[in-house]
Motif scaffolding. Sequence first.
Motif, short mmCIF file in Angstrom:
data_model
loop_
_atom_site.label_atom_id
_atom_site.label_comp_id
_atom_site.label_asym_id
_atom_site.label_seq_id
_atom_site.Cartn_x
_atom_site.Cartn_y
_atom_site.Cartn_z
N THR A 102 -6.97 -31.61 40.96
CA THR A 102 -8.37 -31.35 41.31
C THR A 102 -9.19 -32.54 40.82
O THR A 102 -9.03 -32.97 39.68
N SER A 103 -10.03 -33.08 41.67
CA SER A 103 -10.88 -34.21 41.29
C SER A 103 -12.25 -33.70 40.89
O SER A 103 -12.60 -32.55 41.15
N GLY A 104 -13.03 -34.57 40.25
CA GLY A 104 -14.43 -34.23 40.04
C GLY A 104 -14.95 -34.32 38.63
O GLY A 104 -14.35 -34.94 37.75
N LEU A 105 -16.09 -33.67 38.41
CA LEU A 105 -16.92 -33.88 37.23
C LEU A 105 -16.51 -33.05 36.02
O LEU A 105 -16.25 -31.85 36.12
N LEU A 106 -16.49 -33.74 34.88
CA LEU A 106 -16.23 -33.11 33.58
C LEU A 106 -17.23 -33.66 32.57
O LEU A 106 -17.55 -34.85 32.60
N VAL A 107 -17.70 -32.81 31.64
CA VAL A 107 -18.53 -33.30 30.54
C VAL A 107 -17.66 -33.38 29.30
O VAL A 107 -16.83 -32.51 29.03
N VAL A 108 -17.81 -34.46 28.55
CA VAL A 108 -17.02 -34.73 27.35
C VAL A 108 -17.96 -34.88 26.16
O VAL A 108 -18.96 -35.60 26.25
N ALA A 109 -17.66 -34.22 25.04
CA ALA A 109 -18.51 -34.25 23.85
C ALA A 109 -18.06 -35.35 22.89
O ALA A 109 -16.87 -35.48 22.58
N LYS A 110 -19.03 -36.12 22.40
CA LYS A 110 -18.72 -37.19 21.44
C LYS A 110 -18.79 -36.73 19.99
O LYS A 110 -18.35 -37.45 19.09
N ASN A 111 -19.37 -35.56 19.74
CA ASN A 111 -19.48 -35.06 18.38
C ASN A 111 -19.43 -33.54 18.39
O ASN A 111 -19.59 -32.90 19.43
N ASP A 112 -19.19 -32.96 17.20
CA ASP A 112 -19.02 -31.50 17.11
C ASP A 112 -20.29 -30.74 17.46
O ASP A 112 -20.23 -29.66 18.05
N HIS A 113 -21.45 -31.27 17.09
CA HIS A 113 -22.72 -30.61 17.42
C HIS A 113 -22.84 -30.43 18.93
O HIS A 113 -23.18 -29.35 19.43
N THR A 114 -22.58 -31.49 19.66
CA THR A 114 -22.65 -31.43 21.12
C THR A 114 -21.61 -30.48 21.68
O THR A 114 -21.90 -29.68 22.59
N HIS A 115 -20.40 -30.53 21.13
CA HIS A 115 -19.32 -29.68 21.61
C HIS A 115 -19.66 -28.19 21.45
O HIS A 115 -19.48 -27.39 22.37
N VAL A 116 -20.16 -27.84 20.28
CA VAL A 116 -20.50 -26.44 20.01
C VAL A 116 -21.57 -25.95 20.99
O VAL A 116 -21.45 -24.86 21.58
N HIS A 117 -22.61 -26.75 21.20
CA HIS A 117 -23.71 -26.32 22.08
C HIS A 117 -23.26 -26.24 23.54
O HIS A 117 -23.67 -25.31 24.27
N LEU A 118 -22.43 -27.18 23.98
CA LEU A 118 -21.93 -27.11 25.35
C LEU A 118 -21.00 -25.92 25.54
O LEU A 118 -21.02 -25.24 26.57
N SER A 119 -20.17 -25.64 24.53
CA SER A 119 -19.27 -24.49 24.60
C SER A 119 -20.05 -23.19 24.67
O SER A 119 -19.67 -22.25 25.39
N GLU A 120 -21.17 -23.13 23.93
CA GLU A 120 -22.01 -21.93 23.98
C GLU A 120 -22.62 -21.75 25.37
O GLU A 120 -22.68 -20.63 25.90
N GLN A 121 -23.07 -22.85 25.97
CA GLN A 121 -23.62 -22.76 27.33
C GLN A 121 -22.54 -22.30 28.31
O GLN A 121 -22.81 -21.49 29.21
N LEU A 122 -21.33 -22.80 28.12
CA LEU A 122 -20.22 -22.40 28.99
C LEU A 122 -19.94 -20.91 28.83
O LEU A 122 -19.79 -20.18 29.81
#
Length: 303
Positions: free
Chosen positions: A141-161
């Motif tokens: 499957t091709s296409g868009l992915l968001v990647v987190a550079k730090n834990d703060h960003t990762h936690v907030h993106l995971s919560e949105q997901l």
Amino acid sequence: MTYFKHNVTEEQNKTRLDKVLAEINPERSRSQIQTWISKNHVLVNGEPAKANHKCQTGDEITWSIPEVEPLDIKAEDIPLSIVYEDSDLLVVNKPKGMVVHPSAGHQNGTLVNALLYHCKDLSGINGVERPGIVHRIDKDTSGLLVVAKNDHTHVHLSEQLSNKEIKRKYEAIVHGEITHETGMIDAPIGRDPKDRQKMGIVDNGKPAITHFKVLKHFPDFTHVECQLETGRTHQIRVHMRYIGFPLVGDPKYGQRKTLDADGQALHAKSLAFVHPRTEEWLEFEIDAPVVFQEVLETIRKMY
């Protein structure tokens, strides 16, 4: 290693252990906490317990936060199609045929190998093999992915997901003509009991909802747009097969006689979310790859 202690309150009585720890550690993801529990870094009254353990008022929970393991995955100079980048995150257009993270049989050539070469600062929440990876899409499957550079960003993106706040749209080509214009598939997905290598619609599976609309009708095929409300493994592939319209080229869930799409004809076309630091609403869209467009053109020429 640092150790922590908490006594279960009356309000937390009969609450799952992983949920109690998530309340105490809001900066940590539920999956990270469950990993601590599975590796016996969490004790209840001095004894290891499972994530679904129902805590009782007065229970003493002690836990340690393990040190982040040093990354031992090889950084590789693989070209990346970067749609957006700042100090907190990247949005990449993953090509068809690339595996997202290393696993048995795929130690090299993955998106993670490429990311480690491009930037040294990736979040460590998902461990050594999946640094920065918030969500995944299949190899073909091709296409868009968001990647987190730090834990703060990762936690907030995971919560949105988790809260279904990240908007993800895909386009796909399926066998058969869908005669109506829109639809919703609400069917639980879990491991196929007859084939553990596949996912399927099972009664005790996890809730899964896919919305779709028709982009183009053909006599024997349909070009559709799918929007995920949940993100289960192989969700679109399993759901479209379930309603009788398997994806063109899908080697696992598709028809034996199909068009050559170099794997399933599925593309993650758009991605939208709130930036964890700036709180700005970001939207991205990317065209499907050439092989996807060629399949569409082949179908057009049939009629």
